[in-house]
Design a protein around this motif. Structure first.
Motif, short mmCIF file in Angstrom:
data_model
loop_
_atom_site.label_atom_id
_atom_site.label_comp_id
_atom_site.label_asym_id
_atom_site.label_seq_id
_atom_site.Cartn_x
_atom_site.Cartn_y
_atom_site.Cartn_z
N ILE A 77 17.71 -32.65 -24.08
CA ILE A 77 18.00 -32.34 -25.48
C ILE A 77 17.29 -31.07 -25.95
CG2 ILE A 77 16.13 -33.74 -26.41
CD1 ILE A 77 19.62 -33.54 -27.93
N ALA A 78 16.17 -30.74 -25.30
CA ALA A 78 15.42 -29.54 -25.68
C ALA A 78 16.26 -28.27 -25.52
CB ALA A 78 14.15 -29.42 -24.84
N LEU A 79 17.20 -28.28 -24.57
CA LEU A 79 18.08 -27.12 -24.38
C LEU A 79 18.96 -26.91 -25.62
CD1 LEU A 79 19.17 -27.93 -20.73
CD2 LEU A 79 17.84 -25.92 -21.42
N MET A 106 17.24 -37.82 -28.08
CA MET A 106 16.42 -36.89 -28.86
C MET A 106 15.15 -37.58 -29.35
SD MET A 106 17.45 -34.53 -32.15
CE MET A 106 17.95 -35.93 -33.16
N LYS A 107 15.27 -38.79 -29.82
CA LYS A 107 14.10 -39.53 -30.33
C LYS A 107 13.16 -39.93 -29.19
CE LYS A 107 16.58 -41.23 -34.38
NZ LYS A 107 17.20 -42.40 -35.06
N PHE A 108 13.72 -40.09 -27.98
CA PHE A 108 12.91 -40.48 -26.83
C PHE A 108 12.19 -39.27 -26.23
CE2 PHE A 108 12.37 -41.29 -22.26
CZ PHE A 108 11.65 -42.48 -22.30
N GLU A 109 12.88 -38.12 -26.17
CA GLU A 109 12.33 -36.96 -25.47
C GLU A 109 11.58 -35.99 -26.39
OE1 GLU A 109 15.60 -36.62 -21.82
OE2 GLU A 109 15.56 -35.07 -23.38
N TRP A 112 11.77 -34.83 -32.78
CA TRP A 112 12.80 -34.41 -33.73
C TRP A 112 13.64 -35.60 -34.18
CZ3 TRP A 112 14.92 -29.17 -34.72
CH2 TRP A 112 14.02 -28.16 -34.35
N ASN A 113 14.28 -35.45 -35.37
CA ASN A 113 15.24 -36.45 -35.83
C ASN A 113 16.53 -35.75 -36.25
OD1 ASN A 113 14.99 -35.51 -38.60
ND2 ASN A 113 13.07 -36.69 -38.73
N GLU A 114 17.53 -36.53 -36.67
CA GLU A 114 18.84 -35.95 -37.01
C GLU A 114 18.79 -34.97 -38.18
OE1 GLU A 114 19.09 -40.37 -38.35
OE2 GLU A 114 17.93 -39.14 -36.94
N TYR A 115 17.82 -35.15 -39.09
CA TYR A 115 17.70 -34.24 -40.24
C TYR A 115 17.13 -32.89 -39.81
CZ TYR A 115 18.34 -38.73 -42.51
OH TYR A 115 18.84 -39.96 -42.87
N ASP A 116 16.17 -32.92 -38.88
CA ASP A 116 15.63 -31.68 -38.33
C ASP A 116 16.74 -30.89 -37.63
OD1 ASP A 116 13.03 -32.40 -39.13
OD2 ASP A 116 12.71 -33.52 -37.28
N LEU A 117 17.57 -31.60 -36.87
CA LEU A 117 18.65 -30.96 -36.14
C LEU A 117 19.70 -30.39 -37.10
CD1 LEU A 117 19.47 -30.64 -33.09
CD2 LEU A 117 21.10 -32.47 -33.52
#
Length: 253
Positions: A77-79, A106-109, A112-117
């Motif tokens: 997900i970092a990519l 995303m929450k595991f790795e 970040w959360n969906e709002y940050d994204l």
């Protein structure tokens, strides 16, 4: 003029038909010399009546560059996060979809959360909303990136199984002959995975496993991510200088 009117009445009163004369197609309106002259004059008169405003009506300024980014549940997900950060810095419009398992990964790795994204995207969409604008070929964009791309999503795109917005948008990109890049994340690869990739590659899809370049002498994971994301952007004609590029073998003197 009386002769021309008589010919027009005669031709119009008969069924309009086409008949082949050798390799040419004959049509009574276009091949009769008098009617051809009348038709040409009528076209000139019609065009002369169009004002400049009518000619330019509906013309708008060119839109900004626009990229669709889809995130699935594969690791890496970092990519996607780094890709969106760079696109935002470059003021490139982004339309983002993230799957249910993409959110979980995303929450595991990351922290970040969906709002940050969502803050990195120009617009976000629910993966279930198959009626969204990006599901239509009339939605113009400059390419779509699935990063990371799971083997499930790869298989669904390969067979045209558009069960959600990610696979539908990818399917539309293929049919509209727009650039589609899949950052496939899996190892080792089975023959099924390879066959799916080969089929999509033949359809013009770019298969992009994020393989690190060790000639850059990376010092951290961030360096590896930066190089992979930079090479992804290269495929869309978006140039960044945030990572070392190959300049040939340099000897230490």
């Amino acid at each position: 003029m009386l002769l021309a009117r008589a010919i027009v009445r005669t031709v119009i009163s008969r069924p309009i038909g086409l008949r082949k004369t050798g390799a040419r197609i004959w049509h009574p309106y276009t091949h009769h010399p008098i009617l051809r002259k009348i038709s040409s004059s009528a076209c000139l008169s019609s065009n002369a009546l169009l004002s400049r405003a009518e000619f330019t009506a509906g013309v708008t300024a060119p839109r900004s560059k626009r990229i669709v980014v889809a995130i699935t549940g594969a690791t890496g997900i970092a990519l996607a996060i780094r890709l969106l950060q760079i696109l935002k810095q470059l003021n490139i419009e982004t339309h983002v979809i993230i799957s249910k398992w993409g959110l979980a990964t995303m929450k595991f790795e990351t922290d970040w959360n969906e709002y940050d994204l969502a803050a990195l995207a120009t617009k976000t969409y629910s993966v279930k909303n198959v009626s969204a604008s990006i599901s239509s070929g009339s939605f113009q964009h400059d390419g779509m990136i699935v990063v990371p791309c799971s083997m499930k999503t790869l298989a669904a795109i390969r067979i045209g199984f558009t069960e959600d917005l990610i696979t539908r948008a990818a399917d539309v990109s293929i049919k509209e002959r727009r650039k589609l890049l899949l950052v496939t994340r899996e190892t080792p690869l089975s023959s099924i995975h390879l066959e799916n990739m080969l089929t999509l590659c033949k359809a013009g899809v770019i298969i992009f496993p994020p393989v690190p370049a060790f000639y850059t002498c990376p010092k951290s994971i961030d360096d590896v991510i930066e190089q992979s994301v930079g090479r992804i952007l290269d495929c869309f004609g978006i140039h960044v200088d945030s990572f070392p590029r190959w300049e040939g073998i340099k000897r230490n003197l």
